[in-house]
Design a protein around this motif. Structure first.
Motif, PDB file in Angstrom:
ATOM      1  N   SER A   1       1.662  37.946  19.571  1.00 40.50           N
ATOM      2  CA  SER A   1       3.075  38.158  19.874  1.00 40.50           C
ATOM      3  C   SER A   1       3.644  36.948  20.609  1.00 40.50           C
ATOM      4  O   SER A   1       2.954  36.318  21.419  1.00 40.50           O
ATOM      5  CB  SER A   1       3.234  39.419  20.723  1.00 40.50           C
ATOM      6  OG  SER A   1       4.593  39.613  21.076  1.00 40.50           O
ATOM      7  N   ASP A   2       4.883  36.625  20.348  1.00 40.97           N
ATOM      8  CA  ASP A   2       5.503  35.422  20.904  1.00 40.97           C
ATOM      9  C   ASP A   2       5.598  35.454  22.418  1.00 40.97           C
ATOM     10  O   ASP A   2       5.690  34.419  23.070  1.00 40.97           O
ATOM     11  CB  ASP A   2       6.901  35.245  20.291  1.00 40.97           C
ATOM     12  CG  ASP A   2       7.473  33.871  20.575  1.00 40.97           C
ATOM     13  OD1 ASP A   2       6.680  32.912  20.703  1.00 40.97           O
ATOM     14  OD2 ASP A   2       8.704  33.741  20.679  1.00 40.97           O
TER      15      ASP A   2
ATOM     16  N   LYS B   1       5.137  27.867  15.330  1.00 39.04           N
ATOM     17  CA  LYS B   1       6.098  28.900  14.969  1.00 39.04           C
ATOM     18  C   LYS B   1       6.922  28.370  13.806  1.00 39.04           C
ATOM     19  O   LYS B   1       7.385  27.242  13.837  1.00 39.04           O
ATOM     20  CB  LYS B   1       7.016  29.224  16.148  1.00 39.04           C
ATOM     21  CG  LYS B   1       6.358  29.979  17.280  1.00 39.04           C
ATOM     22  CD  LYS B   1       7.365  30.346  18.361  1.00 39.04           C
ATOM     23  CE  LYS B   1       8.395  31.312  17.814  1.00 39.04           C
ATOM     24  NZ  LYS B   1       9.362  31.750  18.845  1.00 39.04           N
TER      25      LYS B   1
ATOM     26  N   ASP C   1       8.681  37.161  15.379  1.00 38.90           N
ATOM     27  CA  ASP C   1       8.232  37.577  16.716  1.00 38.90           C
ATOM     28  C   ASP C   1       6.777  37.202  16.980  1.00 38.90           C
ATOM     29  O   ASP C   1       6.161  37.689  17.928  1.00 38.90           O
ATOM     30  CB  ASP C   1       8.414  39.082  16.886  1.00 38.90           C
ATOM     31  CG  ASP C   1       7.600  39.874  15.867  1.00 38.90           C
ATOM     32  OD1 ASP C   1       7.165  39.278  14.862  1.00 38.90           O
ATOM     33  OD2 ASP C   1       7.401  41.091  16.087  1.00 38.90           O
ATOM     34  N   LYS C   2       6.196  36.332  16.143  1.00 34.39           N
ATOM     35  CA  LYS C   2       4.805  35.920  16.289  1.00 34.39           C
ATOM     36  C   LYS C   2       4.706  34.411  16.477  1.00 34.39           C
ATOM     37  O   LYS C   2       5.650  33.665  16.189  1.00 34.39           O
ATOM     38  CB  LYS C   2       3.994  36.324  15.044  1.00 34.39           C
ATOM     39  CG  LYS C   2       3.951  37.809  14.753  1.00 34.39           C
ATOM     40  CD  LYS C   2       2.973  38.533  15.653  1.00 34.39           C
ATOM     41  CE  LYS C   2       2.814  39.992  15.247  1.00 34.39           C
ATOM     42  NZ  LYS C   2       1.828  40.701  16.075  1.00 34.39           N
ATOM     43  N   LYS C   3       3.544  33.974  16.961  1.00 32.60           N
ATOM     44  CA  LYS C   3       3.234  32.552  17.028  1.00 32.60           C
ATOM     45  C   LYS C   3       1.765  32.359  16.700  1.00 32.60           C
ATOM     46  O   LYS C   3       0.933  33.264  16.899  1.00 32.60           O
ATOM     47  CB  LYS C   3       3.551  31.984  18.410  1.00 32.60           C
ATOM     48  CG  LYS C   3       2.726  32.551  19.550  1.00 32.60           C
ATOM     49  CD  LYS C   3       3.182  31.963  20.878  1.00 32.60           C
ATOM     50  CE  LYS C   3       2.441  32.646  22.052  1.00 32.60           C
ATOM     51  NZ  LYS C   3       2.931  32.155  23.353  1.00 32.60           N
TER      52      LYS C   3
END
Length: 559
Positions: free
Chosen positions: A480-481, A510, A517-519
């Protein structure tokens, strides 16, 4: 009877640099030169309500003084007033509205003692340093006030200037009583390196109007400067004669000089930061109340509870600082305005925190680093880490911070040392940069110096050169970011255990290939055993444990 003074008074006043005016005013000036006690004469018929009131001026109140200048007063100023208005600025100058005139037939003499600091502040605010204010500033003996008044009345009768009434109002609350000071002739001689007899000392002190009895010296009330044993010793030597002091060679025990641990560590930190490209600065410890708003400090913040300077050079230097961030930003702005394309500055300086119920402030030292130019958050973080590693700081960690209004909410971190919050670092908020006139991104770190020094561990331990090879594994995961990198590293270190020799972050990504909403975060793990060469199964077991922990605790997915 207001008129011209006799020639002998006028000549004496002129010799002292005072311009004769009339017999009444000349008497007050003559007494001031004789006794050192300023006085003032009012035209009694011009005093409204026939009463004198000593009070603080009202906000916006005005008075025209004897020099014909109108002054706007404020509540910090003391005035002499009648029932309706101010008629004199206490300790500075009388008012034009009650001055002695040719037709004056009744006067009121005033002889008073005012607080020196109060008079100095008032005189400075009004731009009026007078003969009277200069004397009050130095501190006067309150017991002289009545003596000076009696002398003025005596001169009135001597010069035939009028008849003196028997009405005098004396308001003297807590009378000045001088404290007795220890008197010991042997101690004084040891202190001075002399051989003066006790009888000679007593003679000198008695002639100075000091009272010497029962091993104590009580100075006269006009010698408020005699406060302790050293002052008494100085008076003895001064009148005995410096020329009678015996000539001797220097003597005493020699000691090896050196810096304290704190001084040595502070110097080491400075040298490290200079080696990292920084320039040391020294800034003023006082600042402007406007800096609170410029730094976007909330109205209810404890940082607004500051120590105010009683006699400031100006509003911009009127309070003691509670943070060094404002001082650093001022210097960064000055460098930018001087067309320096980039700057890396640092300072070790104090802040001043009020202590409830105490007269002295708490004065912790802060290490402050500031920079702009071809730098970013990680340059600042790297400079802090290089310093911490070089001096041996243990247990330094970082955590994301988004609540401090002075800093950018997404590019700021709290600094923890030894498990306790020790400071903050990050990019300055764009609105704050605008307030300071800095049109480029700037980065500042403010860290408690005590936290650094208390957590230094310089113990060195010998480690043998590894006998067995290391095994390297790379992992890339989706998280999650909002998951901090520091949390990921803590999980990996705990899961890998003693076999983990080194952990390196080498990529954060990213983009369009992953969810918004992720990295993607990628690490390189170096595993090594001090006892044997690790087999494939052992390495895979460690990696499985790491991946399982990451999945369970932060929902990481292997890419």
């Amino acid at each position: 009877k207001v008129g011209e003074s006799p020639a002998w008074i006028k000549e004496r006043l002129k010799s002292a640099g005072v311009r004769p005016i009339n017999n009444i005013v000349d008497i007050t000036n003559f007494v001031m030169l004789e006794y050192g006690q300023p006085m003032h004469a009012f035209d009694y018929n011009l005093i409204k309500g026939s009463e004198i009131i000593v009070r603080n001026a009202e906000a916006g109140e005005k008075i025209t003084t004897l020099d014909g200048t109108e002054h706007k007063l404020d509540p910090s100023m003391l005035v002499i007033a009648d029932a309706e208005r101010a008629i004199a600025v206490a300790g500075v100058m009388g008012g034009e509205n009650s001055e002695i005139q040719e037709n004056t037939n009744m006067i009121l003499f005033e002889s008073a003692n005012f607080d020196g600091a109060s008079v100095r502040i008032t005189a400075k605010k009004l731009g009026m340093r007078t003969e009277a204010s200069g004397r009050y500033e130095k501190g006067l003996d309150p017991n002289i006030a009545e003596m000076a008044l009696d002398r003025a009345c005596e001169l009135v009768e001597m010069l035939g200037a009028g008849e003196v009434t028997d009405v005098m109002q004396d308001v003297y609350g807590k009378k000045r009583i001088m404290n007795a000071i220890e008197f010991n002739a042997d101690k004084i001689n040891n202190f001075l390196g002399t051989d003066i007899s006790e009888a000679e000392m007593i003679r000198i002190l008695t002639e100075l109007e000091c009272k010497v009895e029962k091993g104590k010296v009580t100075p006269p009330t006009f010698r408020a400067d005699l406060e302790g044993f050293a002052d008494i010793a100085e008076e003895v030597l001064r009148f005995h004669g410096y020329d009678k002091m015996p000539m001797t060679l220097l003597r005493g025990d020699t000691t090896a000089g050196g810096r304290t641990l704190r001084q040595s560590l502070s110097l080491k930190i400075k040298n490290i930061l200079v080696g990292a490209g920084g320039f040391e600065i020294l800034t003023y410890s006082f600042t402007s109340p406007k800096s609170f708003d410029m730094l976007k400090i909330p109205e209810n913040s404890e940082l607004r509870n500051v120590i105010k300077i009683i006699n400031p050079l100006g509003e911009e230097n009127s309070v003691m600082r509670r943070t060094t961030v404002g001082s650093m930003l001022e210097n960064l702005a000055n460098n930018y305005n001087s067309r320096n394309e980039q700057a890396k500055l640092f300072e070790i300086g104090k802040i001043f925190n009020p202590v409830p119920g105490e007269s002295l402030a708490d004065e912790p030292e802060k290490l402050t680093i500031g920079m702009y130019g071809s730098v970013d958050f990680f340059d600042l973080k790297g400079m802090v880490e290089v310093m911490a590693d070089a001096v041996g700081v243990k247990n330094m960690k970082f955590a994301a911070e988004s609540e401090n209004p002075t800093f950018h909410p997404g590019r700021t971190a709290k600094v923890f040392i030894g498990g306790k919050e020790a400071g903050i670092m990050g990019e300055i908020h764009p609105d704050v940069l605008k307030n300071y006139g800095i049109p480029v991104k700037a980065y500042v770190a403010e860290i408690d110096l005590d936290a650094i020094i208390e957590n230094i561990d310089n113990k060195k331990s010998y480690v043998e050169t590894p006998k067995f090879p290391a095994v390297t594994r790379d992992i890339a995961m989706l998280v999650s970011d909002d998951v901090p990198v520091a949390d990921i590293e803590d999980i990996v270190k705990e899961a890998a255990g003693k076999l983990l020799e080194e952990l390196k972050l080498f990529d954060v990504y990213k983009g369009s290939q992953i969810a918004a909403d992720k990295k993607s975060v990628a690490y390189s793990l170096s595993l090594r055993s001090a006892e044997k060469t690790l087999g494939e199964d052992e390495v895979n077991a460690v990696m499985d444990k790491v991946l399982s922990a990451l999945s369970e605790k932060i929902g990481a997915e292997l890419r």
